[in-house]
Design a protein around this motif. Structure first.
Motif, PDB file in Angstrom:
ATOM      1  N   CYS A 357      10.164   4.265  -7.208  1.00 17.54           N
ATOM      2  CA  CYS A 357       9.283   5.147  -7.991  1.00 17.54           C
ATOM      3  C   CYS A 357      10.080   6.344  -8.522  1.00 17.54           C
ATOM      4  O   CYS A 357       9.958   6.718  -9.693  1.00 17.54           O
ATOM      5  N   GLU A 381       3.461   3.626 -14.365  1.00 13.57           N
ATOM      6  CA  GLU A 381       2.423   3.406 -13.353  1.00 13.57           C
ATOM      7  C   GLU A 381       3.130   3.059 -12.057  1.00 13.57           C
ATOM      8  O   GLU A 381       3.872   2.069 -11.981  1.00 13.57           O
ATOM      9  N   CYS A 382       2.891   3.866 -11.037  1.00 14.98           N
ATOM     10  CA  CYS A 382       3.614   3.690  -9.778  1.00 14.98           C
ATOM     11  C   CYS A 382       2.630   3.555  -8.623  1.00 14.98           C
ATOM     12  O   CYS A 382       1.819   4.459  -8.374  1.00 14.98           O
ATOM     13  N   ASN A 383       2.691   2.436  -7.936  1.00 14.99           N
ATOM     14  CA  ASN A 383       1.884   2.226  -6.739  1.00 14.99           C
ATOM     15  C   ASN A 383       2.555   2.950  -5.580  1.00 14.99           C
ATOM     16  O   ASN A 383       3.673   2.618  -5.173  1.00 14.99           O
ATOM     17  N   LYS A 385       2.155   2.819  -2.569  1.00 11.78           N
ATOM     18  CA  LYS A 385       2.318   2.068  -1.323  1.00 11.78           C
ATOM     19  C   LYS A 385       3.548   1.158  -1.342  1.00 11.78           C
ATOM     20  O   LYS A 385       3.800   0.446  -0.374  1.00 11.78           O
ATOM     21  N   VAL A 386       4.302   1.191  -2.438  1.00 14.44           N
ATOM     22  CA  VAL A 386       5.502   0.361  -2.508  1.00 14.44           C
ATOM     23  C   VAL A 386       6.591   0.985  -1.645  1.00 14.44           C
ATOM     24  O   VAL A 386       6.953   2.145  -1.852  1.00 14.44           O
ATOM     25  N   LYS A 420       5.946  -0.340 -14.810  1.00 10.15           N
ATOM     26  CA  LYS A 420       4.965  -0.457 -13.722  1.00 10.15           C
ATOM     27  C   LYS A 420       5.666  -0.892 -12.449  1.00 10.15           C
ATOM     28  O   LYS A 420       6.469  -1.831 -12.447  1.00 10.15           O
ATOM     29  N   ASP A 422       4.842  -2.124  -8.570  1.00 10.36           N
ATOM     30  CA  ASP A 422       3.781  -2.618  -7.702  1.00 10.36           C
ATOM     31  C   ASP A 422       4.389  -3.631  -6.734  1.00 10.36           C
ATOM     32  O   ASP A 422       5.581  -3.930  -6.799  1.00 10.36           O
ATOM     33  N   ARG A 424       4.440  -7.552  -5.293  1.00 15.61           N
ATOM     34  CA  ARG A 424       4.089  -8.945  -5.548  1.00 15.61           C
ATOM     35  C   ARG A 424       4.472  -9.733  -4.307  1.00 15.61           C
ATOM     36  O   ARG A 424       5.629 -10.044  -4.083  1.00 15.61           O
TER      37      ARG A 424
END
Length: 509
Positions: A357, A381-383, A385-386, A420, A422, A424
Motif C-alpha cells: 500500500c 484503492e487500498c485494502n 487488510k492486505v 487497486k 486487494d 486474491r
C-alpha cells in the motif's frame, strides 16, 4: 393361394381394442395360475401390456387352501359361480380356474355373448406372458439404473459434452452444458449447439455457426477431429479450449450423430507455456551472456575510437555528423547489451517485508509529477487488510513504474490509470488498469515473450523482465485486455509468513 378378398389390415386388430372401458373380471376357482392371474391384474409391470383390468369378485375357492388371503384382495367371495354372476352384471370377463371340464361346460352355458370366457387350459398362456412381462420389467429397471448411473458419471465430467444430430442440433447434453447456460435440459434440446454452448461465466462460446469447428470436418470425413480455440472472459483474461468431435454410427454403419466435447485447458496451457518460457529463457540467458561479452569488448573499442574521432578538429561537418551517429549507435548497442545481461541475472536477493500500500502510494506520487498536466489521472484503492509481502521493495517499485509507463504509452492522449490492492486467495494482488487501446488475444499470447515489443524502438524486455522479477520472488503476473477497452496488469505476491500457494485463474464454470 391367398384369398384375394382377405383383408390383411384385420391382422393388426387386437382383441383388446373392442374393450375401450377395460375388463371387469370374475374368477371362478383357484387352481393352477390363480396367483399369476391376480398378479397380472394388480401389478404395475403389466399395465403397459394390457387394457384396464379390475377384479370384481371371486367364487368357488374351496380347493385352494394355500392361496393368498382372500380379505387382502378387497373383493367379495361367493360360494358358487351362479351367485357371483347374479350379483355382478357388470362382469364382462370370466376366468375359469376350477380345472374340471364338466364344470367348465356348465359355466360356459350360463354366459351370454357380452361376457368373454378364459378357461383353465388357456390360462397357461398367462403364465408365459407373466414371465415375459416380469423379465421385461427386470430389464427395464436394470436399464434405467444403468442409464441413471451413466448419466450421473457423464454429468460429473468437467468437460462439456453434447450429442448432436447431423444438422448440429442438440439431442442430449450433460449437466454442465445447460446449467452454465442458465437453462434447463429441456430448453436446450433441439437448438443448434452454437446457440447453447458457453465458456466460463456463461458467455456464449460462438456468436454464429463456425465453419472451422471440428463438427464440420467430422461430418464430411466420418472421423474424429479436434482443434484449439481461444476466448476472452468477462474480465479480458485469455481462455484456451480444446474441442473434440467423435462420429456415432448405427448398426448399419451409418453416421447418425456426432459427439462434441469442450475441454477447458486454460490452466494447463498457462502452466505448459510457463515451463516452455522458463526453458527458453534459460537458453536465451546462456546465449545472451556469451554474446554480450563477446560483442562488448569490440564495441568498447569502436566506441572509444569514435569518441576520439569526434574530438578531432580535422573533421568536416559532414564527417562529424557521421561519427556522431556512430557514437550514438554504440551507446544504444551497449544499452541493449546491458538490458540483456540484467535479464539473465537472478533478480532474487535478500528478502524483506514490503508494504504494498505504501509502495503504491509512493509510486503514484512519483509518477504524478509531470504527467497529470498531460491529461493522466490516477485513482488508488487500498485494502487495509492486505499484509506485507516478501520481496525487494526497490525491484517491486521499478516493476510498478514500468507497468504505469506502459499504460501511459497505451493512452497517448491521456486517460485514467486505476491502481487497486486487494487479496486474491492467499496472495496479495496489485492491479494497474488503463483505459487505452487494449490488446488482441494474439498480442496477449506474446506480450511476456522476451524481445517481443509493439513499440518501434522497444527491445521487448519490459513485461518479460517484470515477469521474471515477480516469479523469482514466487509470485505471478497476469494480464487481461480487450481491444478498445483497456488493459489490466495484476501482480500477485506472497505475504510474509503466508502460504504462498498460487491461485489458479478463477473458474466459474
Amino acid at each position: 393361394m391367398f384369398d384375394t378378398d382377405f383383408n390383411f389390415a384385420n391382422l393388426g386388430e387386437c382383441i383388446w381394442n373392442g374393450q375401450e372401458n377395460g375388463f371387469r373380471i370374475g374368477i371362478a376357482g383357484s387352481g393352477a395360475g390363480f396367483s399369476v392371474i391376480l398378479d397380472t391384474i394388480h401389478s404395475e409391470p403389466f399395465r403397459n401390456f394390457l387394457p384396464d383390468l379390475s377384479l370384481v369378485a371371486l367364487s368357488e375357492l374351496k380347493q385352494s387352501p394355500a392361496m393368498m388371503p382372500v380379505p387382502d384382495l378387497g373383493v367379495p367371495v361367493y360360494d358358487t359361480f351362479d351367485q357371483m354372476l347374479e350379483a355382478h352384471p357388470e362382469m364382462n370377463l370370466v376366468v375359469e380356474l376350477v380345472g374340471d371340464d364338466d364344470r367348465l361346460g356348465e359355466i360356459r352355458s350360463k354366459l351370454d355373448n357380452s361376457i368373454s370366457l378364459l378357461d383353465h387350459r388357456e390360462a397357461i398362456f398367462f403364465c408365459g406372458f407373466y414371465d415375459m412381462a416380469l423379465t421385461k420389467h427386470h430389464f427395464r429397471v436394470s436399464f434405467e439404473n444403468q442409464r441413471v448411473l451413466l448419466q450421473s458419471i457423464i454429468d460429473e465430467i468437467r468437460e462439456d459434452i453434447m450429442l448432436l444430430s447431423r444438422e448440429g442440433r442438440i439431442e442430449d447434453a450433460n449437466k454442465r452444458v445447460w446449467q452454465r447456460a442458465g437453462k434447463t435440459r429441456e430448453e436446450i434440446l433441439g437448438h443448434f449447439c452454437w446457440q447453447c454452448a458457453t465458456s466460463r461465466g456463461g458467455r456464449q462460446f460462438c456468436a454464429s455457426l463456425d465453419p472451422t469447428c471440428p463438427f464440420h470436418r467430422t461430418l464430411h470425413t466420418g472421423t474424429k477431429d479436434e482443434a484449439m480455440f481461444t476466448r476472452l472472459d468477462e474480465n479480458g483474461h485469455l481462455l484456451y479450449y480444446r474441442i473434440y468431435s467423435y462420429p456415432i454410427y448405427d448398426s448399419r454403419g451409418n453416421m447418425t450423430h456426432i459427439l462434441m466435447m469442450h475441454r477447458d485447458i486454460t490452466e494447463r496451457t498457462y502452466q505448459e507455456r510457463h515451463e516452455q518460457q522458463r526453458d527458453r529463457l534459460a537458453v536465451i540467458g546462456e546465449m545472451s551472456t556469451y554474446l554480450a561479452h563477446e560483442i562488448r569488448n569490440p564495441l568498447f573499442a569502436i566506441g572509444g575510437f569514435a569518441n576520439s574521432l569526434l574530438k578531432s578538429t580535422n573533421l568536416t561537418e559532414h564527417e562529424r555528423e557521421k561519427v556522431s551517429i556512430l557514437v550514438s549507435e554504440t551507446k544504444r548497442l551497449d544499452h541493449i547489451l546491458s538490458s540483456m545481461l540484467n535479464f539473465t541475472k537472478p533478480s532474487k536477493s535478500t528478502l524483506e517485508e514490503v508494504d504494498l500500500c505504501k509502495l503504491m502510494t509512493e509510486t503514484v506520487d512519483l509518477m504524478s509529477i509531470g504527467y497529470e498536466k498531460h491529461g493522466y489521472e490516477f485513482t488508488t484503492e487500498c485494502n487495509g487488510k492486505v499484509p506485507c509481502v516478501q520481496g525487494n521493495a526497490g525491484m517491486f517499485k521499478q516493476c510498478l513504474v514500468n507497468i504505469i509507463k506502459n499504460a501511459f504509452e497505451a493512452m497517448p492522449d491521456g486517460g485514467i490509470i486505476s491502481l487497486k490492492l486487494d487479496m486474491r486467495g492467499d496472495m496479495a494482488a496489485l492491479s494497474v488498469s488503463d483505459t487505452g487501446v487494449g490488446m488482441t488475444s494474439r498480442e496477449q499470447e506474446k506480450v511476456f515473450s522476451p524481445f517481443y515489443s509493439t513499440k518501434e524502438d522497444g527491445y521487448g524486455l519490459g513485461l518479460a523482465m517484470i515477469r521474471k522479477i515477480i516469479t523469482d520472488y514466487d509470485g505471478r503476473i497476469e494480464i487481461a485486455s480487450k481491444p478498445g477497452q483497456g488493459t489490466t496488469v495484476t501482480m500477485l505476491f506472497c505475504p510474509v509468513l503466508g502460504s504462498c500457494e498460487l491461485p489458479a485463474l478463477q473458474d466459474d464454470s
